[in-house]
Design an enzyme around this catalytic site. Structure first.
Site, PDB file in Angstrom:
ATOM      1  N   HIS A 149      -6.041  -6.658  -8.733  1.00  8.92           N
ATOM      2  CA  HIS A 149      -7.410  -6.619  -8.232  1.00  8.92           C
ATOM      3  C   HIS A 149      -8.084  -5.295  -8.584  1.00  8.92           C
ATOM      4  O   HIS A 149      -7.433  -4.297  -8.856  1.00  8.92           O
ATOM      5  CB  HIS A 149      -7.453  -6.824  -6.714  1.00  8.92           C
ATOM      6  CG  HIS A 149      -6.799  -5.718  -5.946  1.00  8.92           C
ATOM      7  ND1 HIS A 149      -5.430  -5.576  -5.849  1.00  8.92           N
ATOM      8  CD2 HIS A 149      -7.333  -4.675  -5.243  1.00  8.92           C
ATOM      9  CE1 HIS A 149      -5.127  -4.517  -5.127  1.00  8.92           C
ATOM     10  NE2 HIS A 149      -6.274  -3.948  -4.742  1.00  8.92           N
ATOM     11  N   ASP A 168     -10.879  -2.828  -6.697  1.00 14.40           N
ATOM     12  CA  ASP A 168     -11.209  -2.665  -5.282  1.00 14.40           C
ATOM     13  C   ASP A 168     -12.603  -3.181  -4.923  1.00 14.40           C
ATOM     14  O   ASP A 168     -13.611  -2.803  -5.527  1.00 14.40           O
ATOM     15  CB  ASP A 168     -11.107  -1.196  -4.878  1.00 14.40           C
ATOM     16  CG  ASP A 168      -9.663  -0.736  -4.717  1.00 14.40           C
ATOM     17  OD1 ASP A 168      -8.805  -1.582  -4.408  1.00 14.40           O
ATOM     18  OD2 ASP A 168      -9.391   0.466  -4.910  1.00 14.40           O
ATOM     19  N   HIS A 205      -5.631  -3.007 -10.549  1.00 20.18           N
ATOM     20  CA  HIS A 205      -4.303  -2.485 -10.210  1.00 20.18           C
ATOM     21  C   HIS A 205      -3.513  -3.506  -9.403  1.00 20.18           C
ATOM     22  O   HIS A 205      -4.070  -4.475  -8.864  1.00 20.18           O
ATOM     23  CB  HIS A 205      -4.386  -1.147  -9.465  1.00 20.18           C
ATOM     24  CG  HIS A 205      -5.200  -1.190  -8.204  1.00 20.18           C
ATOM     25  ND1 HIS A 205      -6.572  -1.139  -8.189  1.00 20.18           N
ATOM     26  CD2 HIS A 205      -4.816  -1.265  -6.902  1.00 20.18           C
ATOM     27  CE1 HIS A 205      -7.008  -1.180  -6.946  1.00 20.18           C
ATOM     28  NE2 HIS A 205      -5.958  -1.272  -6.143  1.00 20.18           N
ATOM     29  N   ARG A 265      -6.204   5.889   1.433  1.00 22.25           N
ATOM     30  CA  ARG A 265      -7.165   5.721   0.350  1.00 22.25           C
ATOM     31  C   ARG A 265      -8.577   6.039   0.795  1.00 22.25           C
ATOM     32  O   ARG A 265      -8.970   5.730   1.928  1.00 22.25           O
ATOM     33  CB  ARG A 265      -7.116   4.276  -0.161  1.00 22.25           C
ATOM     34  CG  ARG A 265      -7.852   4.053  -1.485  1.00 22.25           C
ATOM     35  CD  ARG A 265      -8.086   2.573  -1.725  1.00 22.25           C
ATOM     36  NE  ARG A 265      -9.159   2.051  -0.878  1.00 22.25           N
ATOM     37  CZ  ARG A 265      -9.486   0.769  -0.789  1.00 22.25           C
ATOM     38  NH1 ARG A 265      -8.796  -0.142  -1.463  1.00 22.25           N
ATOM     39  NH2 ARG A 265     -10.480   0.375  -0.006  1.00 22.25           N
TER      40      ARG A 265
END
Length: 318
Positions: free
Chosen positions: A118, A120, A269, A286
């Site tokens: 995916h 983000d 990623h 994150r």
């Protein structure tokens, strides 16, 4: 740091990824160093730092040197107190929210092998420009993350196929790559109460480099607009196979204090799936930088179907 700092940049794969050494990102950086890191990121799509000593505040401060930060996540209603920009990635948190079988059920309901890949938050009309992930606790083995270069994947297509996909649009939404079931009631309610659906160009023109990148991903892309469901699935499967070809990827081995900084406009990623059967601790944090609306080669600008832009304030409906 001196304004004449030259980064020690070491490439780690043929198409993507570089490690930056000799810089302490826990302290404010001079403008030339920030500019060097930005240019290195644009060139290599994801950059890695090791041996860093960061907490929530210093991670946020580092990120703010590259842009304004989003809220933790469109569906996150409990970020760390005083740090609403932080998304903590810890499987135990999701088990507490959605049940102890969450990880196993999530894995089983993927439509295909590719579903975990995916970019983000592409369900939002303005997906994050970049993401910065730091490792706090990682197991002694396993748990690697992989990234792929979506520019290289686009350039690897034949000329007729590039011309074909240049004019396509795709709808993105949460859980596009998963087959949900009744056991997912809590998760589905959260998704439906906080709908984000957008239409993006299948090929995105990078606003800084001018490069073209495939802007589809198995985690969020639901369908190609304007074609039949069968045609959509065939097209997407072809593109997913292309973006996940091993030669376009890099694999990163985490250590405590490791930081990955990736260009979300040019990469997808894959989070690790090799630890779900083990009781190990893995905690990372994150932050993401507010992005703009993707633009296609023909000038098409991404459009909202549901929801609103992803910015600094929380989008969560309780």
């Amino acid at each position: 740091m001196s304004s004449t700092t030259i980064l020690d940049v070491r490439r780690v794969a043929g198409h993507i990824g570089a490690e930056i050494r000799g810089v302490d990102i826990s302290h404010p950086l001079d403008p030339s160093t920030v500019a060097e890191i930005r240019q290195t990121l644009l060139a290599h799509k994801v950059v890695f730092f090791r041996g860093q000593t960061l907490d929530h505040a210093t991670q946020i401060a580092f990120a703010r040197q590259f842009g304004e930060l989003t809220h933790a996540h469109p569906h996150e209603d409990a970020p760390p107190e005083e740090f609403p920009q932080i998304l903590t990635i810890d499987p135990h948190r999701y088990e507490e929210r959605y049940g102890k079988d969450y990880r196993e059920l999530y894995r089983k309901r993927r439509y295909s092998y590719y579903s975990g890949w995916h970019t983000d938050v592409t369900a939002a009309v303005n997906p994050p420009t970049a993401s910065i992930l730091r490792a706090e606790t990682v197991p002694a083995f396993g748990g690697d993350t992989q990234w792929t270069n979506l520019v290289a994947a686009y350039e690897g297509l034949s000329s007729p196929l590039r011309a074909f996909v240049d004019g396509l649009r795709a709808e993105h939404r949460f859980l596009a790559g998963y087959q949900t079931a009744s056991e997912d009631e809590k998760l589905l309610k959260r998704i439906n109460d906080n709908l984000l659906i957008s239409v993006h160009p299948v090929v995105r023109v990078h606003p800084e480099t001018g490069e073209r990148a495939l802007f589809v991903n198995p985690g969020f892309t639901d369908r190609i607009v304007g074609v039949s469901s069968q045609e959509s699935r065939r097209i997407l499967d072809l593109l997913y196979e292309q973006i996940t070809r091993p030669e376009y990827t890099v694999r990163f081995r985490w250590e405590p204090g490791s930081v990955a900084f990736w260009d979300n406009r040019a990469t997808a990623h894959l989070a690790p799936t090799d630890l779900d059967h083990l009781d190990v601790e893995r905690t990372l944090h994150r932050v993401t930088l507010i992005g703009d609306r993707p633009v296609g080669p023909d000038g098409f600008v991404s459009e909202i179907v549901a929801g609103r832009e992803f910015k600094a304030e929380s989008l969560v409906v309780a």
